[in-house]
Design a protein around this motif. Structure first.
Motif, PDB file in Angstrom:
ATOM      1  N   LEU A  88       0.864  -0.967   0.066  1.00 57.68           N
ATOM      2  CA  LEU A  88       0.009   0.159   0.143  1.00 57.68           C
ATOM      3  C   LEU A  88       0.841   1.217  -0.224  1.00 57.68           C
ATOM      4  CD1 LEU A  88      -2.605  -0.798   2.635  1.00 57.68           C
ATOM      5  CD2 LEU A  88      -3.310  -0.196   0.301  1.00 57.68           C
ATOM      6  N   LYS A  89       0.539   2.313  -0.582  1.00 59.10           N
ATOM      7  CA  LYS A  89       1.516   3.597  -0.430  1.00 59.10           C
ATOM      8  C   LYS A  89       0.706   4.167   1.051  1.00 59.10           C
ATOM      9  CE  LYS A  89       1.609   5.189  -5.026  1.00 59.10           C
ATOM     10  NZ  LYS A  89       0.983   6.096  -6.336  1.00 59.10           N
ATOM     11  N   VAL A  90       1.745   4.984   1.725  1.00 63.79           N
ATOM     12  CA  VAL A  90       2.092   4.904   2.583  1.00 63.79           C
ATOM     13  C   VAL A  90       2.529   6.644   3.306  1.00 63.79           C
ATOM     14  CG1 VAL A  90       1.924   4.449   5.459  1.00 63.79           C
ATOM     15  CG2 VAL A  90       2.141   2.663   3.165  1.00 63.79           C
ATOM     16  N   LYS A  91       1.381   7.548   3.685  1.00 61.66           N
ATOM     17  CA  LYS A  91       2.149   8.321   4.052  1.00 61.66           C
ATOM     18  C   LYS A  91       1.688   8.396   5.923  1.00 61.66           C
ATOM     19  CE  LYS A  91       1.004  11.415   0.188  1.00 61.66           C
ATOM     20  NZ  LYS A  91      -0.322  12.572  -0.222  1.00 61.66           N
ATOM     21  N   ALA A  92       2.493   9.556   6.124  1.00 64.53           N
ATOM     22  CA  ALA A  92       2.297   9.621   7.847  1.00 64.53           C
ATOM     23  C   ALA A  92       1.946  11.144   8.219  1.00 64.53           C
ATOM     24  CB  ALA A  92       3.204   9.008   8.358  1.00 64.53           C
ATOM     25  N   ASN A  93       1.075  11.216   9.058  1.00 60.40           N
ATOM     26  CA  ASN A  93       0.649  12.347   9.806  1.00 60.40           C
ATOM     27  C   ASN A  93       0.807  11.910  11.434  1.00 60.40           C
ATOM     28  OD1 ASN A  93      -1.109  12.825   8.073  1.00 60.40           O
ATOM     29  ND2 ASN A  93      -3.000  11.620   8.788  1.00 60.40           N
ATOM     30  N   MET A  94       1.680  13.323  11.629  1.00 58.31           N
ATOM     31  CA  MET A  94       1.565  13.894  12.876  1.00 58.31           C
ATOM     32  C   MET A  94       1.644  15.467  12.929  1.00 58.31           C
ATOM     33  SD  MET A  94       6.179  14.263  14.076  1.00 58.31           S
ATOM     34  CE  MET A  94       5.901  14.494  16.613  1.00 58.31           C
ATOM     35  N   VAL A  95       1.334  15.184  14.687  1.00 59.17           N
ATOM     36  CA  VAL A  95       0.536  16.168  15.449  1.00 59.17           C
ATOM     37  C   VAL A  95       1.251  16.514  16.504  1.00 59.17           C
ATOM     38  CG1 VAL A  95      -1.453  17.569  16.368  1.00 59.17           C
ATOM     39  CG2 VAL A  95      -2.428  15.685  14.714  1.00 59.17           C
ATOM     40  N   PRO A  96       2.593  18.019  15.865  1.00 62.59           N
ATOM     41  CA  PRO A  96       3.524  18.408  16.664  1.00 62.59           C
ATOM     42  C   PRO A  96       3.183  18.676  18.496  1.00 62.59           C
ATOM     43  CG  PRO A  96       4.244  18.520  14.579  1.00 62.59           C
ATOM     44  CD  PRO A  96       2.712  18.338  14.437  1.00 62.59           C
ATOM     45  N   MET A  97       3.057  17.819  19.063  1.00 61.04           N
ATOM     46  CA  MET A  97       2.291  19.577  19.820  1.00 61.04           C
ATOM     47  C   MET A  97       3.810  20.033  21.725  1.00 61.04           C
ATOM     48  SD  MET A  97      -0.924  16.770  21.324  1.00 61.04           S
ATOM     49  CE  MET A  97       0.248  15.706  20.402  1.00 61.04           C
ATOM     50  N   LYS A  98       3.999  20.835  21.994  1.00 60.25           N
ATOM     51  CA  LYS A  98       4.995  21.072  23.415  1.00 60.25           C
ATOM     52  C   LYS A  98       4.291  20.565  24.299  1.00 60.25           C
ATOM     53  CE  LYS A  98       4.841  26.241  20.848  1.00 60.25           C
ATOM     54  NZ  LYS A  98       4.672  27.111  20.721  1.00 60.25           N
ATOM     55  N   ASN A  99       5.964  20.272  25.096  1.00 62.73           N
ATOM     56  CA  ASN A  99       5.524  19.475  26.283  1.00 62.73           C
ATOM     57  C   ASN A  99       5.160  18.216  25.713  1.00 62.73           C
ATOM     58  OD1 ASN A  99       6.834  22.011  27.609  1.00 62.73           O
ATOM     59  ND2 ASN A  99       5.029  22.654  27.610  1.00 62.73           N
ATOM     60  N   MET A 100       4.653  17.223  24.568  1.00 60.66           N
ATOM     61  CA  MET A 100       4.381  16.349  24.798  1.00 60.66           C
ATOM     62  C   MET A 100       5.680  15.126  23.276  1.00 60.66           C
ATOM     63  SD  MET A 100       2.076  14.591  24.852  1.00 60.66           S
ATOM     64  CE  MET A 100       0.593  15.803  26.086  1.00 60.66           C
ATOM     65  N   ASN A 101       5.490  15.401  22.440  1.00 61.29           N
ATOM     66  CA  ASN A 101       6.140  15.410  21.060  1.00 61.29           C
ATOM     67  C   ASN A 101       6.513  16.383  20.321  1.00 61.29           C
ATOM     68  OD1 ASN A 101       4.063  15.829  19.683  1.00 61.29           O
ATOM     69  ND2 ASN A 101       3.345  14.747  18.926  1.00 61.29           N
ATOM     70  N   ALA A 102       7.199  17.347  20.711  1.00 63.16           N
ATOM     71  CA  ALA A 102       7.711  17.694  19.820  1.00 63.16           C
ATOM     72  C   ALA A 102       9.118  17.397  19.935  1.00 63.16           C
ATOM     73  CB  ALA A 102       7.530  19.647  20.180  1.00 63.16           C
ATOM     74  N   ASP A 103       9.592  16.656  20.332  1.00 65.69           N
ATOM     75  CA  ASP A 103      10.857  16.634  20.261  1.00 65.69           C
ATOM     76  C   ASP A 103      11.055  15.699  19.599  1.00 65.69           C
ATOM     77  OD1 ASP A 103       9.772  15.380  22.319  1.00 65.69           O
ATOM     78  OD2 ASP A 103      11.248  14.514  23.963  1.00 65.69           O
ATOM     79  N   GLU A 104      10.507  15.010  18.933  1.00 69.51           N
ATOM     80  CA  GLU A 104      10.823  14.304  17.890  1.00 69.51           C
ATOM     81  C   GLU A 104      10.464  13.629  16.558  1.00 69.51           C
ATOM     82  OE1 GLU A 104       9.171  10.218  19.737  1.00 69.51           O
ATOM     83  OE2 GLU A 104       7.516  10.982  20.763  1.00 69.51           O
ATOM     84  N   ILE A 130      -3.594  21.800  25.656  1.00 67.48           N
ATOM     85  CA  ILE A 130      -2.673  21.303  23.999  1.00 67.48           C
ATOM     86  C   ILE A 130      -2.496  22.724  23.387  1.00 67.48           C
ATOM     87  CG2 ILE A 130      -2.352  20.474  21.993  1.00 67.48           C
ATOM     88  CD1 ILE A 130      -4.711  18.100  22.544  1.00 67.48           C
ATOM     89  N   GLN A 131      -1.063  23.009  23.507  1.00 67.79           N
ATOM     90  CA  GLN A 131      -0.058  23.874  22.568  1.00 67.79           C
ATOM     91  C   GLN A 131       0.716  23.090  21.264  1.00 67.79           C
ATOM     92  OE1 GLN A 131       1.981  26.066  25.293  1.00 67.79           O
ATOM     93  NE2 GLN A 131       1.360  27.124  24.657  1.00 67.79           N
ATOM     94  N   GLY A 132      -0.026  23.304  19.574  1.00 71.28           N
ATOM     95  CA  GLY A 132       0.653  22.568  18.901  1.00 71.28           C
ATOM     96  C   GLY A 132       1.625  24.173  18.375  1.00 71.28           C
ATOM     97  N   LEU A 133       2.623  23.093  17.587  1.00 70.10           N
ATOM     98  CA  LEU A 133       4.544  23.500  17.028  1.00 70.10           C
ATOM     99  C   LEU A 133       3.010  24.747  15.716  1.00 70.10           C
ATOM    100  CD1 LEU A 133       5.479  22.229  18.971  1.00 70.10           C
ATOM    101  CD2 LEU A 133       7.138  22.519  17.318  1.00 70.10           C
ATOM    102  N   LYS A 134       3.548  25.565  15.240  1.00 67.77           N
ATOM    103  CA  LYS A 134       2.949  26.186  13.889  1.00 67.77           C
ATOM    104  C   LYS A 134       4.162  26.312  13.078  1.00 67.77           C
ATOM    105  CE  LYS A 134      -0.979  28.277  15.832  1.00 67.77           C
ATOM    106  NZ  LYS A 134      -1.007  28.061  16.691  1.00 67.77           N
ATOM    107  N   SER A 135       3.564  26.398  11.715  1.00 68.79           N
ATOM    108  CA  SER A 135       4.930  26.351  10.973  1.00 68.79           C
ATOM    109  C   SER A 135       7.184  26.745  11.066  1.00 68.79           C
ATOM    110  CB  SER A 135       4.170  25.905   9.327  1.00 68.79           C
ATOM    111  OG  SER A 135       5.139  26.088   8.960  1.00 68.79           O
ATOM    112  N   PRO A 136       6.051  27.381  10.947  1.00 66.18           N
ATOM    113  CA  PRO A 136       7.861  28.260  11.713  1.00 66.18           C
ATOM    114  C   PRO A 136       8.213  28.126  12.210  1.00 66.18           C
ATOM    115  CG  PRO A 136       6.118  29.723  11.339  1.00 66.18           C
ATOM    116  CD  PRO A 136       5.175  28.436  11.514  1.00 66.18           C
ATOM    117  N   GLU A 137       7.600  27.154  13.539  1.00 68.38           N
ATOM    118  CA  GLU A 137       8.642  26.826  14.655  1.00 68.38           C
ATOM    119  C   GLU A 137       8.767  25.289  14.138  1.00 68.38           C
ATOM    120  OE1 GLU A 137       6.061  27.718  18.568  1.00 68.38           O
ATOM    121  OE2 GLU A 137       4.351  27.146  16.684  1.00 68.38           O
ATOM    122  N   LEU A 138       8.184  24.633  13.090  1.00 65.98           N
ATOM    123  CA  LEU A 138       8.734  23.404  13.123  1.00 65.98           C
ATOM    124  C   LEU A 138       9.587  23.433  11.850  1.00 65.98           C
ATOM    125  CD1 LEU A 138       4.928  21.790  11.980  1.00 65.98           C
ATOM    126  CD2 LEU A 138       6.572  20.148  13.032  1.00 65.98           C
TER     127      LEU A 138
END
Ligand code: SAM
Ligand code: SF4
Length: 321
Positions: free
Chosen positions: A152-168, A198-206
Motif C-alpha cells: 500500500l502507498k503509505v503517508k504518515a500524519n504527525m500532530v506536533p505538540m509542545k511538552n509532548m512530542n515536539a522533541d520527536e 494542548i499547544q501545537g507547533l505552528k509551521s515556522p516553529e516546525l
C-alpha cells in the motif's frame, strides 16, 4: 462536475464510516465518557454505497475512508470492494490510527484500497500512551510495517505538540524516510473537544527545528493537497498542513460525509445537510440535489487563525479530519 461558489472543483469525498474509536487522542476526543451515536442511526454500507455511486456520477474522483477509527467497522473491505467494482479508477484511500492494520492490510489492498495515511505522533511507548490514552505503539508500528510490506502507498500524519512530542519531529521523519513514507506535520487545530492545555507547533516553529538538521527547498503546494511540501537534498519530501494560513482553503476540493449521512461542506463549521432520508427512500435525485447544495454553500475559508478566536465545535472524530 461539482463546482462551488468560489469556482473550486469539488472532486474529493471523505467518508467517516464510524465516529467510534479505540483511541482517545488528546487533540481529538473528550477525556470524559460520552455517548456515541446509536448504531441504528448509522448508514449501512449498502446505503453509503448508494451515495458513493451518486457522488461518483456527479464528479467525485477521490474517496477517503476515515472515522473515528474506520477499521473498527466490520466488513470494511467489502465496502471498499463495492466502490472499486463500481469505478476502479477512483483514487481510494483510508486514514487510520493503524492499531488494527496488522492482519487486515492485505485484505484491504486486495479489495481495491490504494493508499493509506497513518497517524504516527511518537515513537515512544509512554508518549503514545499519554496521547492516545492507552498502550498503542507496538500495534501501530506493526500495522505500519505490514501496510508497507503488502505494497500500500503509505503517508504518515504527525500532530506536533509542545511538552509532548515536539522533541520527536526529526525521529518520526527519519522513521518514515527510511521506509519510503512521506510524513506530513499537521498544525494542531483547536476544537472544543480537545484537551484545553494542548499547544501545537505552528509551521515556522516546525521549519526552524527541521532546518537545524536538514537543508530543503520549499516546493509549495501540490495540486489540491492541503499540504505545503518541502524537498530535501536527497529527494525526500515532507509536508506541513497549515490550517492557520488561508492557503489551506484556496484550492480546497473536498466535502465530508459522516457515518449518519450528514454531508459537511467545511471541516471548521457546524453546517451540514443530511442525505440519509433520500438514500433510505431510494431517492437518488434527492441525494444528488443535497450534494449540489452542500457544494454550493461551501464557505470560502475556515476560521482557524481568525480574528474572533472562536473555537470550532466540529468534532474531528465525527468528520474524520
Ligand atoms: N482515526 C484515524 C486516525 O487517527 O488517523 C482517522 C480519523 S482522525 C480524526 C484523522 C486525522 O485527523 C488524524 O491524522 C489526526 O491526527 C487528525 N486530527 C485529529 N484531531 C486533530 C486536531 N485537533 N488537529 C489536527 N489534526 C487532528
Ligand atoms: Fe481516534 Fe483518530 Fe481521533 Fe485519535 S485522531 S481519537 S485515533 S479518530
Amino acid at each position: 462536475m461539482l463546482i462551488d461558489s468560489y469556482a473550486r472543483v469539488v472532486d474529493y469525498l471523505r467518508v467517516s464510516v464510524t465516529e467510534r474509536c479505540n483511541f482517545r487522542c488528546q487533540y481529538c476526543m473528550p477525556e470524559k465518557p460520552f455517548s456515541w451515536v446509536p448504531k441504528e442511526n448509522l448508514l449501512s454500507f449498502e446505503e453509503l454505497f448508494e451515495f458513493m455511486k451518486v457522488a461518483i456520477d456527479e464528479g467525485i474522483k477521490k474517496i477517503r475512508i476515515t472515522g473515528g477509527e474506520p477499521l473498527l467497522r466490520e466488513d470494511l473491505d467489502k465496502f471498499i470492494k463495492m466502490i472499486y467494482d463500481y469505478e476502479p479508477t477512483i483514487d481510494l484511500a483510508m486514514t487510520t490510527n493503524a492499531f488494527l492494520l496488522k492482519g487486515t492490510a492485505q485484505r484491504l489492498k486486495d479489495a481495491g484500497l490504494k493508499r493509506i495515511n497513518v497517524s504516527i505522533d511518537t515513537l515512544k511507548p509512554e508518549v503514545a500512551q499519554a496521547i492516545a490514552g492507552k498502550d498503542v505503539l507496538k500495534n501501530v508500528l506493526e500495522g505500519v510495517e505490514e501496510a508497507v510490506k503488502v505494497g500500500l502507498k503509505v503517508k504518515a500524519n504527525m500532530v506536533p505538540m509542545k511538552n509532548m512530542n515536539a522533541d520527536e519531529i526529526v525521529d518520526v521523519l527519519e522513521y518514515c524516510k527510511v521506509r519510503g513514507i512521506s510524513v506530513r506535520f499537521i498544525e494542531y487545530m483547536e476544537n472544543s473537544y480537545a484537551k484545553k492545555e494542548i499547544q501545537g507547533l505552528k509551521s515556522p516553529e516546525l521549519l526552524a527545528i527541521l532546518r537545524e538538521h536538514y537543508s530543503f527547498e520549499d516546493e509549495g503546494f501540490d495540486g489540491s493537497s492541503p499540504s505545503h511540501y518541502y524537498k530535501m537534498e536527497d529527494g525526500y519530501r515532507f509536508g506541513i498542513i497549515e490550517p492557520y494560513a488561508d492557503d489551506f482553503c484556496k484550492k480546497c476540493n473536498r466535502i465530508r460525509l459522516t457515518a449518519e449521512g450528514q454531508l459537511i461542506p467545511c471541516l471548521y463549521f457546524d453546517e451540514a445537510m443530511s442525505i440519509a432520508e433520500s438514500i433510505k427512500r431510494g431517492d437518488i435525485k434527492g441525494a444528488a440535489l443535497v450534494l449540489k447544495e452542500v457544494v454550493r454553500t461551501k464557505p470560502e475559508k475556515n476560521r482557524w487563525g481568525g480574528e474572533d478566536n472562536e473555537i470550532s465545535k466540529r468534532a474531528f472524530y465525527e468528520t474524520g479530519g
